[in-house]
Design an enzyme around this catalytic site. Structure first.
Site, PDB file in Angstrom:
ATOM      1  N   ALA A 168       0.819  -1.215   0.000  1.00 55.08           N
ATOM      2  CA  ALA A 168       0.000   0.000   0.000  1.00 55.08           C
ATOM      3  C   ALA A 168       0.853   1.265   0.000  1.00 55.08           C
ATOM      4  CB  ALA A 168      -0.936   0.004   1.202  1.00 55.08           C
ATOM      5  N   ALA A 223      -1.940  -6.841   0.692  1.00 54.83           N
ATOM      6  CA  ALA A 223      -2.297  -8.217   1.041  1.00 54.83           C
ATOM      7  C   ALA A 223      -2.089  -8.537   2.517  1.00 54.83           C
ATOM      8  CB  ALA A 223      -1.492  -9.195   0.182  1.00 54.83           C
ATOM      9  N   THR A 246       9.645  -7.145 -12.585  1.00 52.59           N
ATOM     10  CA  THR A 246       9.145  -8.520 -12.654  1.00 52.59           C
ATOM     11  C   THR A 246       8.113  -8.764 -11.566  1.00 52.59           C
ATOM     12  OG1 THR A 246      11.232  -9.275 -13.547  1.00 52.59           O
ATOM     13  CG2 THR A 246       9.832 -10.948 -12.519  1.00 52.59           C
ATOM     14  N   CYS A 303       3.617   2.326  13.169  1.00 51.57           N
ATOM     15  CA  CYS A 303       4.672   2.880  12.324  1.00 51.57           C
ATOM     16  C   CYS A 303       5.487   3.929  13.058  1.00 51.57           C
ATOM     17  CB  CYS A 303       4.082   3.498  11.072  1.00 51.57           C
ATOM     18  SG  CYS A 303       3.056   2.346  10.173  1.00 51.57           S
TER      19      CYS A 303
END
Ligand SMILES: *Cc1c(COP(=O)(O)O)cnc(C)c1O
Length: 400
Positions: free
Chosen positions: A73, A202, A242, A327
């Site tokens: 995110a 996720a 990738t 955080c």
């Protein structure tokens, strides 16, 4: 019961074993590069990514072509905000956000201010909600983006996203939402919510760390963003690099499980959360922070007055919770989110965030209640301030 009991699901969630199962073959036998067009190894990896893209899109009600996979995110917030700012520079340079956003949004906006952006950081009320009239008043012809989070990571407060989007659109601006805490927990639909760009990840919904997505609307309006990473032109040129195929496959499965199970899960967690809060509010002088209705079902942010949050956490070693934001809890600054809601330094410092999750049991909640009650009583018995409060001689008391 295993110790410590994990009640910090807003920081991250454990991976669902069903997600891991889907991921494993993509590390070994299905290891191909999803961009390899010349052989079966590539095709099989690409198939896995395509399937996951559909699973992710189904959860938020969009087309698979509107999903850009990122590393999480934080990257999606950066890509959305910086990408819109650069792309729509001719139209204007004004961005509107809230002062209670995640750092991934706030620091991105601060970065753009150095490059010439004008950013309005709207305050929130005591309940953590934005004032729509204030938003409307802040809109200008130069406003290109309104970015407001869906559910707050510290309090769980849910913003009126649809109303915010309507105001943004009325003034010709795009609406972005950091929906990291909401997606997979409550129904989020980019069409009914009027969202043009949306960041999510996720690892906050029982998937792996290091993979997330930016939703970018393709119709009504067609949103364009500049890429922030140059290279092979992956993800329709918007995000080179990738693809993390095992992570993406796991993200897809995590989205599917949330889509199928979130309604039941939300009901179960809300009942447990309410049991927790009910027990806490029976403790004298304790306050639930944020709007109690417009709130994610699994989060509770509580201030225990006359008790220091860090100290409280230390005396509950068997409970993994968070004081302030995960955080920023390396610093001992009081939470800017709680201060933004008008809490005093004292009250912000005395707050604990309880975040419940898929594998939280009632037994664990009972344990959390008992250990918190015990620790609060113990710390208060040592606090001169608490003595003064009980005697009615504490003059620092201010109701907010
Ligand atoms: C966790 C979180 C992020 C960061 O997500 P990552 O995938 O860890 O980069 C951003 N915004 C909110 C609201 C969050 O809760």
């Amino acid at each position: 019961m295993e110790f410590p009991v994990y009640l910090d699901h807003n920081a991250t969630t454990p991976m669902d074993p069903r997600v891991l199962e889907v991921m494993l073959p993509y590390f070994t036998s299905k290891f191909g590069n999803a961009a390899s067009r010349n052989h079966a190894f590539g095709w099989i990896a690409e198939e896995g990514v395509d399937y996951a893209r559909e699973q992710v899109a189904a959860l938020i009600g969009c087309s698979d072509k509107e999903i850009i996979f990122t590393s999480g995110a934080t990257e999606a917030d950066n890509l959305g905000i910086k990408g819109v700012y650069e792309m729509y520079q001719e139209k204007g340079n004004h961005i509107i956000t809230l002062n209670t956003e995640h750092k991934a949004v706030l620091d991105t906006c601060k970065h753009l201010e150095k490059l010439g952006a004008r950013v309005t950081y709207l305050p929130v009320g005591e309940d953590g909600l934005v004032d729509l009239a204030e938003l409307e008043a802040a809109m200008t012809p130069q406003t290109i983006l309104v970015t407001v989070m869906y559910g707050n990571n510290e309090t769980g407060v849910i913003q009126p996203v649809k109303e915010i989007a309507d105001i943004a659109h009325k003034h010709g601006a795009l609406m972005m939402s950091d929906a990291t805490q909401a997606v997979g927990k409550i129904p989020v639909n980019v069409d009914t919510d009027g969202i043009d760009l949306m960041a999510f990840t996720a690892h906050k919904m029982y998937g792996p760390k290091g993979v997330g997505a930016l939703y970018v609307r393709r119709k009504y309006p067609r949103v364009k963003i500049t890429s922030q990473m140059d290279g092979g032109g992956h993800e329709r040129g918007m995000r080179s690099g990738t693809l993390n195929v095992p992570g993406i496959a796991g993200f897809g499965k995590a989205c599917e499980l949330c889509r199928l199970e979130m309604q039941e899960e939300a009901g179960r967690l809300k009942a447990l959360r309410d049991k927790l809060e009910h027990a806490f509010t029976a403790i004298a002088d304790c306050k639930v922070n944020g709007h109690t209705e417009r709130r994610l079902p699994h989060v509770s942010n509580v201030s225990f007055r006359h008790v220091e949050g860090e100290g409280l956490m230390m005396s509950m070693k068997d409970l993994a919770v968070s004081s302030g934001s995960a955080c920023t809890s390396a610093s001992l600054e009081p939470s800017y989110v709680l201060k933004g809601m008008g809490l005093t330094d004292d009250l912000a410092h005395s707050s604990i965030r309880f975040g419940l999750g898929r594998f939280t049991t009632e037994e664990e909640i009972d344990f959390a209640i008992a250990s918190t009650q015990k620790a609060v009583a113990q710390l208060r018995s040592l606090s001169p301030q608490w003595e003064m409060f009980k005697d009615g001689t504490d003059h620092t008391l201010t109701t907010i």
